[in-house]
Motif scaffolding. Structure first.
Motif, PDB file in Angstrom:
ATOM      1  N   ARG B 102       0.783  -1.135   0.134  1.00  0.00           N
ATOM      2  CA  ARG B 102      -0.059  -0.068  -0.066  1.00  0.00           C
ATOM      3  C   ARG B 102       0.919   1.316   0.053  1.00  0.00           C
ATOM      4  N   PHE B 103       1.896   1.209   0.860  1.00  0.00           N
ATOM      5  CA  PHE B 103       2.808   2.460   1.030  1.00  0.00           C
ATOM      6  C   PHE B 103       3.355   2.821  -0.522  1.00  0.00           C
ATOM      7  N   ILE B 104       3.696   1.779  -1.490  1.00  0.00           N
ATOM      8  CA  ILE B 104       4.426   1.746  -2.772  1.00  0.00           C
ATOM      9  C   ILE B 104       3.096   2.384  -3.717  1.00  0.00           C
ATOM     10  N   GLN B 105       1.938   1.930  -3.460  1.00  0.00           N
ATOM     11  CA  GLN B 105       0.787   2.072  -4.385  1.00  0.00           C
ATOM     12  C   GLN B 105       0.539   3.795  -4.032  1.00  0.00           C
ATOM     13  N   ILE B 106       0.578   4.148  -2.895  1.00  0.00           N
ATOM     14  CA  ILE B 106       0.140   5.639  -2.555  1.00  0.00           C
ATOM     15  C   ILE B 106       1.336   6.310  -3.266  1.00  0.00           C
ATOM     16  N   LEU B 107       2.391   5.876  -2.848  1.00  0.00           N
ATOM     17  CA  LEU B 107       3.605   6.795  -3.283  1.00  0.00           C
ATOM     18  C   LEU B 107       3.512   7.046  -4.790  1.00  0.00           C
ATOM     19  N   LEU B 108       3.472   5.612  -5.552  1.00  0.00           N
ATOM     20  CA  LEU B 108       3.243   6.155  -7.158  1.00  0.00           C
ATOM     21  C   LEU B 108       1.869   6.574  -7.633  1.00  0.00           C
ATOM     22  N   GLN B 109       0.868   6.490  -6.914  1.00  0.00           N
ATOM     23  CA  GLN B 109      -0.237   7.178  -7.221  1.00  0.00           C
ATOM     24  C   GLN B 109      -0.119   8.706  -7.267  1.00  0.00           C
ATOM     25  N   SER B 110       0.669   8.998  -5.882  1.00  0.00           N
ATOM     26  CA  SER B 110       0.694  10.482  -5.550  1.00  0.00           C
ATOM     27  C   SER B 110       1.445  11.181  -6.799  1.00  0.00           C
ATOM     28  N   LEU B 111       2.634  10.500  -7.164  1.00  0.00           N
ATOM     29  CA  LEU B 111       3.495  10.808  -8.260  1.00  0.00           C
ATOM     30  C   LEU B 111       2.684  11.034  -9.389  1.00  0.00           C
ATOM     31  N   ALA B 112       1.879  10.150  -9.729  1.00  0.00           N
ATOM     32  CA  ALA B 112       1.201   9.905 -11.168  1.00  0.00           C
ATOM     33  C   ALA B 112       0.264  11.228 -11.006  1.00  0.00           C
ATOM     34  N   ASP B 113      -0.354  11.560  -9.942  1.00  0.00           N
ATOM     35  CA  ASP B 113      -1.141  12.634  -9.743  1.00  0.00           C
ATOM     36  C   ASP B 113      -0.721  14.023  -9.931  1.00  0.00           C
ATOM     37  N   GLU B 115       1.113  15.344  -7.520  1.00  0.00           N
ATOM     38  CA  GLU B 115       1.240  15.995  -6.130  1.00  0.00           C
ATOM     39  C   GLU B 115       2.593  16.266  -6.150  1.00  0.00           C
ATOM     40  N   ARG B 116       2.777  17.681  -5.847  1.00  0.00           N
ATOM     41  CA  ARG B 116       4.319  17.935  -5.404  1.00  0.00           C
ATOM     42  C   ARG B 116       4.456  19.365  -4.552  1.00  0.00           C
ATOM     43  N   ASP B 117       5.687  19.238  -4.039  1.00  0.00           N
ATOM     44  CA  ASP B 117       6.126  20.451  -3.144  1.00  0.00           C
ATOM     45  C   ASP B 117       6.502  21.648  -4.332  1.00  0.00           C
ATOM     46  N   GLU B 118       5.737  22.562  -4.622  1.00  0.00           N
ATOM     47  CA  GLU B 118       6.004  23.560  -5.359  1.00  0.00           C
ATOM     48  C   GLU B 118       7.620  24.263  -5.254  1.00  0.00           C
ATOM     49  N   ASN B 119       7.886  24.448  -3.864  1.00  0.00           N
ATOM     50  CA  ASN B 119       9.146  25.073  -3.511  1.00  0.00           C
ATOM     51  C   ASN B 119      10.017  24.210  -3.861  1.00  0.00           C
ATOM     52  N   ASN B 120       9.693  22.777  -3.831  1.00  0.00           N
ATOM     53  CA  ASN B 120      11.092  21.939  -4.057  1.00  0.00           C
ATOM     54  C   ASN B 120      10.563  20.774  -5.030  1.00  0.00           C
ATOM     55  N   PRO B 121      10.212  21.038  -6.416  1.00  0.00           N
ATOM     56  CA  PRO B 121       9.392  20.194  -7.283  1.00  0.00           C
ATOM     57  C   PRO B 121      10.325  19.002  -7.612  1.00  0.00           C
ATOM     58  N   ASN B 122      11.597  18.915  -7.297  1.00  0.00           N
ATOM     59  CA  ASN B 122      12.544  17.703  -7.699  1.00  0.00           C
ATOM     60  C   ASN B 122      12.605  16.801  -6.227  1.00  0.00           C
ATOM     61  N   LEU B 123      11.884  17.063  -5.319  1.00  0.00           N
ATOM     62  CA  LEU B 123      11.850  16.286  -3.960  1.00  0.00           C
ATOM     63  C   LEU B 123      10.567  15.401  -4.287  1.00  0.00           C
ATOM     64  N   ILE B 124      10.687  14.115  -3.266  1.00  0.00           N
ATOM     65  CA  ILE B 124       9.502  13.434  -3.528  1.00  0.00           C
ATOM     66  C   ILE B 124       9.234  13.184  -1.997  1.00  0.00           C
ATOM     67  N   ARG B 125       9.596  14.094  -1.335  1.00  0.00           N
ATOM     68  CA  ARG B 125       9.384  13.932   0.331  1.00  0.00           C
ATOM     69  C   ARG B 125       7.810  14.021   0.790  1.00  0.00           C
ATOM     70  N   VAL B 126       7.204  14.938  -0.036  1.00  0.00           N
ATOM     71  CA  VAL B 126       5.764  15.094   0.069  1.00  0.00           C
ATOM     72  C   VAL B 126       5.009  13.785  -0.105  1.00  0.00           C
TER      73      VAL B 126
END
Ligand SMILES: CCCCCCCCCCCCC/C=C/[C@@H](O)[C@H](CO[C@@H]1O[C@H](CO)[C@H](O)[C@H](OS(=O)(=O)O)[C@H]1O)NC(=O)CCCCCCCCCCC
Ligand SMILES: CCCCCCCCCCCCC/C=C/[C@@H](O)[C@H](CO[C@@H]1O[C@H](CO)[C@H](O)[C@H](OS(=O)(=O)O)[C@H]1O)NC(=O)CCCCCCCCCCC
Lengths: 209, 209
Positions: B102-113, B115-126
């Motif tokens: 589920r962790f992997i699913q939500i991480l990938l889904q969030s990227l596919a959607d 979702e991003r940190d506008e101040n750090n668009p190249n980070l995936i922490r969010v």
């Protein structure tokens, strides 16, 4: 203290060669040491050390007659994997295992020596921190070092730790520590001999994880 | 994207029963997902998930004809280990494995959607934090939660992560994400079906580690 004392390390011979079979038998009881720390946070470390032991045992089992001593294994791998050695096989596994063994040694020695935080005499953080600094810190990058500091909060009280070392029996602190001192004699000699071997064979690496 | 897309999860049948053999084959490629995160800090998680898979496979192998679906395994263990169940065997291993999935699913889904940190668009922490909060946080005590926050600093840049997902090939972000979306269809359906099964069989636990 049954846990440790039931599984004493053997006397070393004068040339300090370590018998692989006896060593594997003795260290097979080490992973459960981390259960004495009482939190499943430490099961991660237990598996890492378990992995080291499994790797060394697998090499030994391939040819017990050839790998009578630990040095036989390290030297054979130096021949067989010249390009990657020493970051390979049982040589790498023993390189890390000895650091975990040293960590335990210094932790127990520090307790046996009565080193304590006078303001928190029932905590062992000061002993764990000393062991970490001497055995492991330099091989860890800043993230793992920071994780260490967080994990330190999961360390048990001294009374619970000594009780766990004594397999759950209530023993007097002084009796338990006397047993620890007894255990440390051959244990320390063995760990020292492995470190010496890595220095002599130039098998030591200092990369960080 | 070869890594993920080469190993698509299968379509589920209408009754959503999960074929054990096909499932084990598909998840066997999951542990290497954690190599895409690029730091050996995550090898700890990789071994935990590997351990789950090994445990489920070991049960399956004892009697493949009996354990055709994952539900067959969970139900058989409920019979065989009434006292400890569901904190036992492959039931426990799958309980934790599904959280990692589920962790992997939500991480990938969030990227596919997007979702991003506008101040750090190249980070995936969010994205990682969202996945952690939805899939795992409630099963972790405060020490492991704090370790998560430290480990977050070892997360890769988005560009490197997408490149690793694509087996090191330079692909356009949008092409990679299109592949991720494709992968997520059957993957999400499978993970959902496992969660549903745990709810239906009252096999879910919420203790923390
Ligand atoms: C969900 C949120 C979680 C997020 C993720 C969290 C991740 C946390 C990771 C923390 C690190 C855990 C400790 C393990 C560290 C290990 O990385 C290192 C090196 O490990 C070695 O690596 C080699 C390759 O370089 C080989 O693979 C060795 O394997 S091989 O056999 O294949 O050759 C392997 O042992 N071992 C170590 O540093 C050894 C540690 C020994 C004992 C330490 C005692 C400390 C006690 C502390 C008490 C307070
Ligand atoms: C030297 C200094 C070091 C000091 C020590 C440091 C120790 C660090 C420990 C950090 C925790 C690491 C993550 C592992 C957590 C695991 O404890 C949990 C429960 O693990 C489960 O436990 C069960 C028993 O309760 C069974 O044993 C399961 O095993 S069984 O198969 O036997 O039944 C097992 O999976 N798994 C989890 O929480 C699953 C985690 C899945 C994926 C998480 C992705 C997060 C990504 C984060 C990115 C930033």
């Amino acid at each position: 203290m049954a846990l440790l004392l039931d599984n004493q390390f053997k006397d070393l011979p004068p040339d300090k060669a370590i018998d692989t079979k006896l060593f594997l038998e003795a260290v097979s009881h080490i992973p459960s040491f981390f259960d004495c720390l009482g939190s499943n946070v430490f099961s991660v470390i237990k598996s890492d050390i378990n992995g080291n032991i499994t790797k060394i045992r697998a090499v030994y089992m391939k040819d017990p007659a050839k790998y009578v001593t630990l040095q036989d294994i390290v030297e054979a791998e130096r021949e067989a994997h010249a390009a990657e050695w020493p970051k390979v096989g049982a040589t790498l596994a023993l390189m890390w295992l000895k650091r975990g063994l040293r960590f335990i040694q210094i932790l127990l020695q520090s307790l046996a020596d009565g080193e304590r935080d006078e303001n928190n005499p029932n905590l062992i953080r000061v002993n764990i921190t000393r062991a970490y600094e001497q055995a492991l810190k330099r091989y860890h990058g800043w993230i793992v070092q920071k994780i260490f500091h967080v994990a330190l909060h999961a360390a048990p009280y001294k009374s619970n730790f000594l009780k766990a070392l004594s397999k759950g029996e209530e023993v007097k602190e002084e009796d338990c520590l006397a047993n620890v001192r007894q255990f440390l004699v051959n244990y320390t000699a063995t760990v020292d001999a492995i470190y010496e071997m890595y220095t002599n064979l130039k098998a030591e690496l200092d990369y960080t994880v």
